[in-house]
Motif scaffolding. Sequence first.
Motif, PDB file in Angstrom:
ATOM      1  N   THR A 208       0.827  -1.210   0.000  1.00 15.32           N
ATOM      2  CA  THR A 208       0.000   0.000   0.000  1.00 15.32           C
ATOM      3  C   THR A 208       0.861   1.259   0.000  1.00 15.32           C
ATOM      4  OG1 THR A 208      -0.193  -0.099   2.429  1.00 15.32           O
ATOM      5  CG2 THR A 208      -1.922  -1.171   1.134  1.00 15.32           C
ATOM      6  N   ALA A 209       2.009   1.201   0.678  1.00 16.11           N
ATOM      7  CA  ALA A 209       2.914   2.349   0.647  1.00 16.11           C
ATOM      8  C   ALA A 209       3.486   2.547  -0.753  1.00 16.11           C
ATOM      9  CB  ALA A 209       4.045   2.147   1.661  1.00 16.11           C
ATOM     10  N   ALA A 210       3.797   1.440  -1.442  1.00 13.62           N
ATOM     11  CA  ALA A 210       4.333   1.542  -2.798  1.00 13.62           C
ATOM     12  C   ALA A 210       3.268   2.050  -3.774  1.00 13.62           C
ATOM     13  CB  ALA A 210       4.857   0.179  -3.248  1.00 13.62           C
ATOM     14  N   LEU A 211       2.023   1.617  -3.592  1.00 13.20           N
ATOM     15  CA  LEU A 211       0.951   2.081  -4.479  1.00 13.20           C
ATOM     16  C   LEU A 211       0.658   3.562  -4.289  1.00 13.20           C
ATOM     17  CD1 LEU A 211      -1.481  -0.970  -4.271  1.00 13.20           C
ATOM     18  CD2 LEU A 211      -0.133  -0.248  -6.252  1.00 13.20           C
ATOM     19  N   ALA A 212       0.893   4.082  -3.078  1.00 16.55           N
ATOM     20  CA  ALA A 212       0.721   5.516  -2.862  1.00 16.55           C
ATOM     21  C   ALA A 212       1.735   6.312  -3.671  1.00 16.55           C
ATOM     22  CB  ALA A 212       0.858   5.834  -1.373  1.00 16.55           C
ATOM     23  N   ARG A 213       2.913   5.716  -3.887  1.00 21.86           N
ATOM     24  CA  ARG A 213       3.949   6.388  -4.672  1.00 21.86           C
ATOM     25  C   ARG A 213       3.787   6.142  -6.173  1.00 21.86           C
ATOM     26  NH1 ARG A 213       9.366   7.471  -2.403  1.00 21.86           N
ATOM     27  NH2 ARG A 213       9.116   7.826  -0.161  1.00 21.86           N
ATOM     28  N   PHE A 214       3.212   4.992  -6.523  1.00 25.28           N
ATOM     29  CA  PHE A 214       3.046   4.622  -7.934  1.00 25.28           C
ATOM     30  C   PHE A 214       1.580   4.256  -8.182  1.00 25.28           C
ATOM     31  CE2 PHE A 214       7.387   3.758  -6.696  1.00 25.28           C
ATOM     32  CZ  PHE A 214       8.128   4.327  -7.728  1.00 25.28           C
ATOM     33  N   PRO A 215       0.685   5.249  -8.184  1.00 25.80           N
ATOM     34  CA  PRO A 215      -0.754   4.981  -8.304  1.00 25.80           C
ATOM     35  C   PRO A 215      -1.155   4.406  -9.659  1.00 25.80           C
ATOM     36  CG  PRO A 215      -0.311   7.336  -8.438  1.00 25.80           C
ATOM     37  CD  PRO A 215       0.976   6.692  -8.048  1.00 25.80           C
ATOM     38  N   GLU A 216      -0.259   4.464 -10.637  1.00 23.73           N
ATOM     39  CA  GLU A 216      -0.592   3.902 -11.948  1.00 23.73           C
ATOM     40  C   GLU A 216      -0.947   2.413 -11.847  1.00 23.73           C
ATOM     41  OE1 GLU A 216       2.757   6.949 -12.655  1.00 23.73           O
ATOM     42  OE2 GLU A 216       2.152   5.489 -11.128  1.00 23.73           O
ATOM     43  N   LEU A 217      -0.365   1.735 -10.864  1.00 21.84           N
ATOM     44  CA  LEU A 217      -0.576   0.293 -10.741  1.00 21.84           C
ATOM     45  C   LEU A 217      -1.834  -0.055  -9.961  1.00 21.84           C
ATOM     46  CD1 LEU A 217       3.142  -0.687 -10.156  1.00 21.84           C
ATOM     47  CD2 LEU A 217       1.763  -1.159 -12.177  1.00 21.84           C
ATOM     48  N   ASN A 218      -2.491   0.932  -9.379  1.00 23.69           N
ATOM     49  CA  ASN A 218      -3.773   0.709  -8.711  1.00 23.69           C
ATOM     50  C   ASN A 218      -4.871   1.239  -9.641  1.00 23.69           C
ATOM     51  OD1 ASN A 218      -5.183  -0.208  -6.267  1.00 23.69           O
ATOM     52  ND2 ASN A 218      -5.795   1.924  -6.062  1.00 23.69           N
ATOM     53  N   SER A 219      -5.079   0.518 -10.736  1.00 22.43           N
ATOM     54  CA  SER A 219      -5.967   1.020 -11.782  1.00 22.43           C
ATOM     55  C   SER A 219      -6.488  -0.148 -12.610  1.00 22.43           C
ATOM     56  CB  SER A 219      -5.214   2.011 -12.686  1.00 22.43           C
ATOM     57  OG  SER A 219      -4.153   1.341 -13.358  1.00 22.43           O
ATOM     58  N   PHE A 220      -7.315   0.173 -13.588  1.00 24.20           N
ATOM     59  CA  PHE A 220      -7.747  -0.813 -14.575  1.00 24.20           C
ATOM     60  C   PHE A 220      -8.022  -0.089 -15.884  1.00 24.20           C
ATOM     61  CE2 PHE A 220     -11.744   0.710 -12.837  1.00 24.20           C
ATOM     62  CZ  PHE A 220     -12.597   0.767 -13.942  1.00 24.20           C
ATOM     63  N   VAL A 221      -8.086  -0.862 -16.965  1.00 22.07           N
ATOM     64  CA  VAL A 221      -8.313  -0.293 -18.291  1.00 22.07           C
ATOM     65  C   VAL A 221      -9.772  -0.492 -18.684  1.00 22.07           C
ATOM     66  CG1 VAL A 221      -7.724  -0.425 -20.738  1.00 22.07           C
ATOM     67  CG2 VAL A 221      -5.928  -0.665 -19.006  1.00 22.07           C
ATOM     68  N   ASP A 222     -10.447   0.613 -18.965  1.00 20.80           N
ATOM     69  CA  ASP A 222     -11.807   0.559 -19.510  1.00 20.80           C
ATOM     70  C   ASP A 222     -11.657   0.444 -21.022  1.00 20.80           C
ATOM     71  OD1 ASP A 222     -14.348   1.002 -20.500  1.00 20.80           O
ATOM     72  OD2 ASP A 222     -14.859   2.515 -18.999  1.00 20.80           O
ATOM     73  N   THR A 223     -11.776  -0.785 -21.539  1.00 22.98           N
ATOM     74  CA  THR A 223     -11.488  -1.015 -22.957  1.00 22.98           C
ATOM     75  C   THR A 223     -12.506  -0.340 -23.868  1.00 22.98           C
ATOM     76  OG1 THR A 223     -12.659  -3.134 -22.771  1.00 22.98           O
ATOM     77  CG2 THR A 223     -10.265  -3.176 -22.540  1.00 22.98           C
ATOM     78  N   GLU A 224     -13.767  -0.281 -23.436  1.00 19.89           N
ATOM     79  CA  GLU A 224     -14.783   0.332 -24.295  1.00 19.89           C
ATOM     80  C   GLU A 224     -14.565   1.835 -24.418  1.00 19.89           C
ATOM     81  OE1 GLU A 224     -18.684  -0.664 -23.072  1.00 19.89           O
ATOM     82  OE2 GLU A 224     -18.446  -2.829 -23.402  1.00 19.89           O
ATOM     83  N   ALA A 225     -14.205   2.479 -23.309  1.00 13.39           N
ATOM     84  CA  ALA A 225     -13.974   3.925 -23.343  1.00 13.39           C
ATOM     85  C   ALA A 225     -12.548   4.269 -23.748  1.00 13.39           C
ATOM     86  CB  ALA A 225     -14.280   4.533 -21.972  1.00 13.39           C
ATOM     87  N   ARG A 226     -11.681   3.240 -23.816  1.00 12.18           N
ATOM     88  CA  ARG A 226     -10.254   3.445 -24.093  1.00 12.18           C
ATOM     89  C   ARG A 226      -9.660   4.431 -23.095  1.00 12.18           C
ATOM     90  NH1 ARG A 226      -8.133   1.329 -28.504  1.00 12.18           N
ATOM     91  NH2 ARG A 226      -6.458   2.879 -28.557  1.00 12.18           N
ATOM     92  N   GLU A 227      -9.886   4.145 -21.821  1.00 13.86           N
ATOM     93  CA  GLU A 227      -9.375   4.991 -20.743  1.00 13.86           C
ATOM     94  C   GLU A 227      -8.744   4.134 -19.652  1.00 13.86           C
ATOM     95  OE1 GLU A 227     -12.688   8.631 -20.918  1.00 13.86           O
ATOM     96  OE2 GLU A 227     -12.898   7.006 -19.461  1.00 13.86           O
ATOM     97  N   ILE A 228      -7.736   4.689 -19.004  1.00 12.78           N
ATOM     98  CA  ILE A 228      -7.162   4.080 -17.808  1.00 12.78           C
ATOM     99  C   ILE A 228      -7.824   4.727 -16.604  1.00 12.78           C
ATOM    100  CG2 ILE A 228      -5.076   3.760 -16.427  1.00 12.78           C
ATOM    101  CD1 ILE A 228      -3.483   3.870 -19.040  1.00 12.78           C
ATOM    102  N   VAL A 229      -8.405   3.915 -15.738  1.00 10.45           N
ATOM    103  CA  VAL A 229      -9.114   4.429 -14.569  1.00 10.45           C
ATOM    104  C   VAL A 229      -8.237   4.216 -13.337  1.00 10.45           C
ATOM    105  CG1 VAL A 229     -11.209   4.297 -13.176  1.00 10.45           C
ATOM    106  CG2 VAL A 229     -11.313   3.826 -15.646  1.00 10.45           C
ATOM    107  N   ARG A 230      -7.727   5.301 -12.773  1.00 11.25           N
ATOM    108  CA  ARG A 230      -6.914   5.211 -11.555  1.00 11.25           C
ATOM    109  C   ARG A 230      -7.825   5.329 -10.338  1.00 11.25           C
ATOM    110  NH1 ARG A 230      -1.558   8.881 -13.061  1.00 11.25           N
ATOM    111  NH2 ARG A 230      -0.884   7.587 -14.829  1.00 11.25           N
ATOM    112  N   LEU A 231      -7.596   4.451  -9.385  1.00 10.78           N
ATOM    113  CA  LEU A 231      -8.489   4.320  -8.235  1.00 10.78           C
ATOM    114  C   LEU A 231      -7.894   4.962  -6.996  1.00 10.78           C
ATOM    115  CD1 LEU A 231      -9.308   0.604  -9.000  1.00 10.78           C
ATOM    116  CD2 LEU A 231     -10.771   2.565  -9.482  1.00 10.78           C
ATOM    117  N   ASP A 232      -8.765   5.540  -6.185  1.00  8.76           N
ATOM    118  CA  ASP A 232      -8.312   6.227  -4.969  1.00  8.76           C
ATOM    119  C   ASP A 232      -8.100   5.270  -3.799  1.00  8.76           C
ATOM    120  OD1 ASP A 232      -8.463   8.683  -6.286  1.00  8.76           O
ATOM    121  OD2 ASP A 232     -10.572   8.944  -5.759  1.00  8.76           O
ATOM    122  N   GLN A 233      -8.860   4.185  -3.765  1.00  6.52           N
ATOM    123  CA  GLN A 233      -8.791   3.252  -2.650  1.00  6.52           C
ATOM    124  C   GLN A 233      -8.086   1.971  -3.075  1.00  6.52           C
ATOM    125  OE1 GLN A 233     -13.098   3.243  -2.154  1.00  6.52           O
ATOM    126  NE2 GLN A 233     -12.860   4.153  -0.123  1.00  6.52           N
TER     127      GLN A 233
END
Length: 448
Positions: free
Chosen positions: A284-309
């Motif tokens: 969790t400490a590493a994800l706070a520094r690298f939030p790109e990895l706490n995300s998912f790809v919305d393939t239909e919208a062609r967007e990367i969704v970064r999550l706060d929690q």
Amino acid sequence: MAQVLEFKLPDLGEGLTEAEIVRWLVQVGDVVAVDQPVVEVETAKAMVEVPCPYGGVVTARFGEEGTELPVGAPLLTVAVGETAAEPEGSGNVLVGYGTQAPAARRRRVRGPAAGTAAQNGQAKQPGHAPATRMPEPAAASPARAGAPVTTPAQGPVPVISPLVRRLARDNGLDLRQLVGSGPEGLILRADVEGALRARETPTTAPQPTGRAPVASPSGSGARVPLKGIRGAVADKLSRSRREIPDATCWVDADATDLMRARTAMNAVGGPKISLLALLARICTAALARFPELNSFVDTEAREIVRLDQVHLGFAAQTDRGLVVPVVRDAHVRDAESLTAEFARLTEAARAGTLTPGELTGGTFTLNNYGVFGVDGSTPIINHPEAAMLGVGRIVPKPWVHEGELAARQVVQLSLTFDHRVCDGGTAGGFLRYVADCVEHPTVLLRTL
């Protein structure tokens, strides 16, 4: 005068359309109370005890143990007293789903076959379909009366789920030639699998139209159905491989100081801190520094969704296969809270009592395959997440420490990540920070 009410398999949510009867908890003739669990079923998400919203005497059960039933199929019937002339659902919660008020009673139709199920009083008859109609005077369907039901030449084929339709299509099976064993002739997975088994020969496997011949292995062997939790995991892993362009990087780390820190924590009293909890805290400490990895790809919208929690999943092996329970809001938990939640979810996983809510919604997964004596691995990402951290076993190895060769506690860390959400530099930075925290736990003090 008693009234016979039919209780159907309720909507289990999460897009689930069927469940397998694992164990009946009541017998015909038993008296049940409102919201008493009457059957244990396994869905693609979890094992669930299903409570009945009626109180009375069980007059019939529908389906043997091991039978798959679609949502809405009859489970059992209950005879209730005069006071239940206008019954309502109890309103209590069924493992996060809720029981519902019963649908209107079926219109009674007199027919030559009427009363055959009612006379029996229990729908556990060898050779009969598991989803038999409720045992009251009603016209039996042609399939139950002995006349096979065939699918019309035109119009849609009643199939329980797209997965069943795909299974038939991939194996060149014409669904119109099948007789469904579900309600109203609904074609179940078991119907398709039975048809495929029936057409096999000793030398060749079924030959789908337009597909290359597949040789059948010599000798006999056991077939294990991919259904329930195991089937859901298989589908999810296959989807991950199809959709996610993953890559893996790894590093060896000296975990000696981390192990000593844990020993010191547990020596001062209070709840014992697990190694998994410390690794989760590092994640969790590493994800706070690298939030790109706490995300998912919305393939239909062609967007990367970064999550706060951070909802942290962790792999747990059970008798029913691999499951991934999820620790909610792991980013705001300390080591003691993480330890307690890991223990609770692990016990529930082994007992088969995890709810669908405890198995879904993860944003990042921690896979401690070191418990199996494995040094390294390249795991498959838990779709639709963007990354998974793998932790191998911690073993003494030769290591250069402070300029001298010494025996140190070494662990291999691997990170499998979705290359769409970040490049190798970000993934490498995340993994290096995790390794630094493992080697020097005091680094974590900066984030406490």
